[in-house]
Design a protein around this motif. Structure first.
Motif, PDB file in Angstrom:
ATOM      1  N   SER A   1       0.830  -1.204   0.000  1.00  0.00           N
ATOM      2  CA  SER A   1       0.000   0.000   0.000  1.00  0.00           C
ATOM      3  C   SER A   1       0.871   1.265   0.000  1.00  0.00           C
ATOM      4  O   SER A   1       0.645   2.191  -0.787  1.00  0.00           O
ATOM      5  CB  SER A   1      -0.901  -0.021   1.241  1.00  0.00           C
ATOM      6  OG  SER A   1      -1.745   1.085   1.241  1.00  0.00           O
TER       7      SER A   1
ATOM      8  N   GLY B   1       1.207   3.643  -3.233  1.00  0.00           N
ATOM      9  CA  GLY B   1       0.748   5.005  -2.944  1.00  0.00           C
ATOM     10  C   GLY B   1       1.827   6.032  -3.255  1.00  0.00           C
ATOM     11  O   GLY B   1       1.573   7.068  -3.873  1.00  0.00           O
TER      12      GLY B   1
ATOM     13  N   ILE C   1      -0.266   5.720  -7.413  1.00  0.00           N
ATOM     14  CA  ILE C   1      -1.431   4.946  -7.874  1.00  0.00           C
ATOM     15  C   ILE C   1      -2.734   5.732  -7.670  1.00  0.00           C
ATOM     16  O   ILE C   1      -3.680   5.588  -8.450  1.00  0.00           O
ATOM     17  CB  ILE C   1      -1.505   3.556  -7.188  1.00  0.00           C
ATOM     18  CG1 ILE C   1      -2.509   2.667  -7.937  1.00  0.00           C
ATOM     19  CG2 ILE C   1      -1.842   3.664  -5.710  1.00  0.00           C
ATOM     20  CD1 ILE C   1      -2.490   1.210  -7.528  1.00  0.00           C
ATOM     21  N   ASN C   2      -2.777   6.612  -6.642  1.00  0.00           N
ATOM     22  CA  ASN C   2      -4.005   7.403  -6.392  1.00  0.00           C
ATOM     23  C   ASN C   2      -4.298   8.327  -7.572  1.00  0.00           C
ATOM     24  O   ASN C   2      -5.444   8.471  -8.003  1.00  0.00           O
ATOM     25  CB  ASN C   2      -3.853   8.249  -5.118  1.00  0.00           C
ATOM     26  CG  ASN C   2      -3.510   7.404  -3.915  1.00  0.00           C
ATOM     27  OD1 ASN C   2      -3.422   6.181  -4.034  1.00  0.00           O
ATOM     28  ND2 ASN C   2      -3.304   8.020  -2.780  1.00  0.00           N
ATOM     29  N   PHE C   3      -3.226   8.948  -8.104  1.00  0.00           N
ATOM     30  CA  PHE C   3      -3.406   9.848  -9.259  1.00  0.00           C
ATOM     31  C   PHE C   3      -3.787   9.042 -10.494  1.00  0.00           C
ATOM     32  O   PHE C   3      -4.588   9.477 -11.310  1.00  0.00           O
ATOM     33  CB  PHE C   3      -2.118  10.638  -9.526  1.00  0.00           C
ATOM     34  CG  PHE C   3      -1.695  11.468  -8.357  1.00  0.00           C
ATOM     35  CD1 PHE C   3      -2.406  12.612  -8.003  1.00  0.00           C
ATOM     36  CD2 PHE C   3      -0.607  11.102  -7.585  1.00  0.00           C
ATOM     37  CE1 PHE C   3      -2.028  13.383  -6.912  1.00  0.00           C
ATOM     38  CE2 PHE C   3      -0.225  11.868  -6.481  1.00  0.00           C
ATOM     39  CZ  PHE C   3      -0.933  13.008  -6.142  1.00  0.00           C
ATOM     40  N   ARG C   4      -3.209   7.849 -10.605  1.00  0.00           N
ATOM     41  CA  ARG C   4      -3.486   7.012 -11.778  1.00  0.00           C
ATOM     42  C   ARG C   4      -4.951   6.570 -11.790  1.00  0.00           C
ATOM     43  O   ARG C   4      -5.604   6.614 -12.832  1.00  0.00           O
ATOM     44  CB  ARG C   4      -2.540   5.795 -11.773  1.00  0.00           C
ATOM     45  CG  ARG C   4      -2.719   4.860 -12.970  1.00  0.00           C
ATOM     46  CD  ARG C   4      -2.448   5.576 -14.283  1.00  0.00           C
ATOM     47  NE  ARG C   4      -2.589   4.694 -15.435  1.00  0.00           N
ATOM     48  CZ  ARG C   4      -3.026   5.091 -16.624  1.00  0.00           C
ATOM     49  NH1 ARG C   4      -3.354   6.362 -16.825  1.00  0.00           N
ATOM     50  NH2 ARG C   4      -3.114   4.245 -17.626  1.00  0.00           N
ATOM     51  N   VAL C   5      -5.467   6.146 -10.642  1.00  0.00           N
ATOM     52  CA  VAL C   5      -6.861   5.681 -10.607  1.00  0.00           C
ATOM     53  C   VAL C   5      -7.804   6.845 -10.912  1.00  0.00           C
ATOM     54  O   VAL C   5      -8.795   6.692 -11.633  1.00  0.00           O
ATOM     55  CB  VAL C   5      -7.210   4.972  -9.271  1.00  0.00           C
ATOM     56  CG1 VAL C   5      -7.371   5.930  -8.108  1.00  0.00           C
ATOM     57  CG2 VAL C   5      -8.475   4.135  -9.418  1.00  0.00           C
ATOM     58  N   GLU C   6      -7.480   8.046 -10.409  1.00  0.00           N
ATOM     59  CA  GLU C   6      -8.316   9.228 -10.698  1.00  0.00           C
ATOM     60  C   GLU C   6      -8.334   9.514 -12.198  1.00  0.00           C
ATOM     61  O   GLU C   6      -9.379   9.797 -12.779  1.00  0.00           O
ATOM     62  CB  GLU C   6      -7.786  10.464  -9.945  1.00  0.00           C
ATOM     63  CG  GLU C   6      -7.981  10.423  -8.436  1.00  0.00           C
ATOM     64  CD  GLU C   6      -9.434  10.305  -8.018  1.00  0.00           C
ATOM     65  OE1 GLU C   6     -10.319  10.790  -8.751  1.00  0.00           O
ATOM     66  OE2 GLU C   6      -9.691   9.720  -6.950  1.00  0.00           O
TER      67      GLU C   6
ATOM     68  N   ARG D   1     -12.262   0.646  -9.185  1.00  0.00           N
ATOM     69  CA  ARG D   1     -12.273   0.899  -7.733  1.00  0.00           C
ATOM     70  C   ARG D   1     -12.009  -0.387  -6.963  1.00  0.00           C
ATOM     71  O   ARG D   1     -11.244  -0.397  -6.003  1.00  0.00           O
ATOM     72  CB  ARG D   1     -13.626   1.489  -7.304  1.00  0.00           C
ATOM     73  CG  ARG D   1     -13.822   2.923  -7.739  1.00  0.00           C
ATOM     74  CD  ARG D   1     -15.058   3.544  -7.088  1.00  0.00           C
ATOM     75  NE  ARG D   1     -15.432   4.740  -7.799  1.00  0.00           N
ATOM     76  CZ  ARG D   1     -16.418   4.815  -8.702  1.00  0.00           C
ATOM     77  NH1 ARG D   1     -17.145   3.743  -8.984  1.00  0.00           N
ATOM     78  NH2 ARG D   1     -16.692   5.953  -9.305  1.00  0.00           N
TER      79      ARG D   1
ATOM     80  N   TYR E   1      -8.369  -1.271  -7.313  1.00  0.00           N
ATOM     81  CA  TYR E   1      -7.560  -0.349  -6.505  1.00  0.00           C
ATOM     82  C   TYR E   1      -7.561  -0.783  -5.039  1.00  0.00           C
ATOM     83  O   TYR E   1      -6.522  -0.882  -4.392  1.00  0.00           O
ATOM     84  CB  TYR E   1      -8.120   1.070  -6.670  1.00  0.00           C
ATOM     85  CG  TYR E   1      -7.533   2.079  -5.712  1.00  0.00           C
ATOM     86  CD1 TYR E   1      -6.279   2.631  -5.940  1.00  0.00           C
ATOM     87  CD2 TYR E   1      -8.233   2.476  -4.570  1.00  0.00           C
ATOM     88  CE1 TYR E   1      -5.730   3.560  -5.054  1.00  0.00           C
ATOM     89  CE2 TYR E   1      -7.700   3.393  -3.684  1.00  0.00           C
ATOM     90  CZ  TYR E   1      -6.453   3.930  -3.927  1.00  0.00           C
ATOM     91  OH  TYR E   1      -5.915   4.839  -3.048  1.00  0.00           O
ATOM     92  N   TRP E   2      -8.765  -1.061  -4.508  1.00  0.00           N
ATOM     93  CA  TRP E   2      -8.851  -1.426  -3.088  1.00  0.00           C
ATOM     94  C   TRP E   2      -8.242  -2.791  -2.808  1.00  0.00           C
ATOM     95  O   TRP E   2      -7.696  -3.027  -1.727  1.00  0.00           O
ATOM     96  CB  TRP E   2     -10.295  -1.354  -2.599  1.00  0.00           C
ATOM     97  CG  TRP E   2     -10.724   0.060  -2.354  1.00  0.00           C
ATOM     98  CD1 TRP E   2     -11.670   0.775  -3.033  1.00  0.00           C
ATOM     99  CD2 TRP E   2     -10.180   0.957  -1.382  1.00  0.00           C
ATOM    100  NE1 TRP E   2     -11.738   2.052  -2.550  1.00  0.00           N
ATOM    101  CE2 TRP E   2     -10.841   2.191  -1.537  1.00  0.00           C
ATOM    102  CE3 TRP E   2      -9.192   0.836  -0.397  1.00  0.00           C
ATOM    103  CZ2 TRP E   2     -10.557   3.293  -0.735  1.00  0.00           C
ATOM    104  CZ3 TRP E   2      -8.899   1.932   0.398  1.00  0.00           C
ATOM    105  CH2 TRP E   2      -9.579   3.144   0.225  1.00  0.00           C
TER     106      TRP E   2
ATOM    107  N   VAL F   1      -4.439  -1.894  -2.505  1.00  0.00           N
ATOM    108  CA  VAL F   1      -3.915  -1.043  -1.423  1.00  0.00           C
ATOM    109  C   VAL F   1      -4.652  -1.239  -0.095  1.00  0.00           C
ATOM    110  O   VAL F   1      -4.211  -0.733   0.928  1.00  0.00           O
ATOM    111  CB  VAL F   1      -3.954   0.464  -1.797  1.00  0.00           C
ATOM    112  CG1 VAL F   1      -3.165   0.725  -3.067  1.00  0.00           C
ATOM    113  CG2 VAL F   1      -5.377   0.975  -1.921  1.00  0.00           C
TER     114      VAL F   1
END
Length: 388
Positions: free
Chosen positions: A313, A317, A321-326, A341, A344-345, A348
């Protein structure tokens, strides 16, 4: 299963069950994905391979952007990670052009799956010889049965994702006589059973080494210990190569940073089953002892440094990866968004807690804290991201 007139170690049993040329679990089938026996991170989401690609590219930059690099993947599964890595990094042409891809895979069945996933074709080289290239990226690709077969002499980046956990482990049990190795024997009614070796075994030397690496408090509370000699030997090879040729290795797997007690498990069709039941029909894997990987690497050379482990995670992070999923969510259908989603979960999230409550659904298990990431690099390159 061959018995040499006596019990065999758990490690010998594991090796035979997983890689026997005729009936080994990994050899003749595709064991990954929803239709297989277990699901790994690249099967969960394309973002995993993309983030490993980001890590690889950053290390390449720290290496001084060499024009020719060996990119080696140990146990590439279905080839999904490498395919996502190559697709994700194809826009960065200098990096992309530098890669010579080496897949270390012992299963002919999986080699075919990887060939297809990487959209490979046979091509004629400048010197009129023929070779395999991936049409995803135009890179040359070759397959090898072991890391030793990958040519030396070029800076090398090695990826070992869920590879170490399938290496065979030896198990020991504490008794009044000290630590005795657990062995596997055949009972009078021809069933497999566990027995204890009455005499010290060759693996005992490695147990002594692992006990010296651990603190007395850590050892005191354990009645069982698992050690992986193959993991130590593989780490020696990896560290030697990185020390000599430059580069680094990324290891991502489930495990802990210390001695492992008793983690060996068998999985068939996504369910846990008895380790001794119907050998060759289930995957066997064990927790990875990251402390022993660190010590094994450090004893080989002063020229390398080991970083981590950190949780998957934290690793993903920090790589963005947060920017990529957005970004991916901006441009997809509701069904794709749900899948993104969930993926992603899975990558992480916490392994202890469910992410959603579904009436009849299987709750997916988070890999974010159960999986750890570690890097071994040549000291000349400094500290790799995101281990600063």
């Amino acid at each position: 299963m061959m018995f040499r007139g006596g019990p065999i170690s758990v490690a010998e049993y594991m090796e035979e069950v997983l890689t026997n040329p005729q009936s080994g679990f990994y050899i003749n089938r595709d064991v990954f994905g929803a239709g297989g026996d277990f699901i790994t991170s690249p099967d969960v989401s394309q973002m995993f391979g993309e983030m490993v690609g980001v890590w690889t590219m950053c290390l390449w930059e720290q290496m001084g952007q060499p024009g020719n690099v060996n990119l080696v993947e140990l146990g590439p599964g279905r080839g999904t990670l490498m395919a996502d890595l190559l697709r994700g990094s194809s826009k960065f042409s200098n990096f992309s052009k530098s890669l010579n891809i080496h897949m270390v895979e012992c299963s002919p069945a999986l080699q075919k799956v990887q060939y297809s996933a990487l959209k490979c074709v046979e091509a004629t080289n400048d010197d009129s010889s023929t070779g395999t290239i991936s049409t995803l990226s135009g890179n040359p690709i070759s397959w090898h049965a072991s890391l030793e077969q990958v040519p030396n002499g070029l800076p090398t980046i090695i990826i070992a994702h869920e590879f170490y956990d399938a290496l065979p482990v030896h198990q020991f049990q504490k008794t009044s006589k000290g630590w005795c190795e657990k062995m596997i024997d055949v009972s009078e009614d021809s069933l497999f059973r566990f027995v204890l070796s009455p005499h010290p075994t060759p693996a005992r030397l490695y147990l002594t080494k692992c006990l010296q690496w651990a603190s007395p408090e850590e050892v005191e509370n354990l009645n069982h210990i698992e050690i992986c000699i193959k993991s130590m030997e593989l780490t020696h090879q990896v560290a030697k190569r990185i020390s000599t040729d430059g580069g680094g290795a990324l290891i991502v797997d489930y495990g802990k940073d210390g001695l492992i007690s008793d983690s060996l498990q068998a999985i068939r069709k996504h369910k846990f089953v008895d380790i001794l039941d119907n050998p060759g029909s289930a995957d066997l894997s064990a927790y990875v002892d990251f402390a022993s990987i660190r010590h094994s690497a450090e004893e080989i050379s002063d020229n390398i440094s080991v970083h981590g482990p950190m949780t998957q995670s934290q690793f993903l992070g920090s790589l963005g990866i947060n920017f990529r999923v957005e970004a991916l969510l901006q441009n997809c259908t509701e069904e794709q968004a749900e899948s993104l989603r969930t993926g992603y979960w899975r990558l992480v999230g916490d392994g202890e807690a469910p992410f959603w409550e579904g009436p009849d659904e299987l709750t997916p298990i988070g890999m974010g804290t159960r999986y750890l990431a570690m890097a071994i690099v040549n000291k000349n390159q400094g500290v790799p991201i995101p281990f600063e």
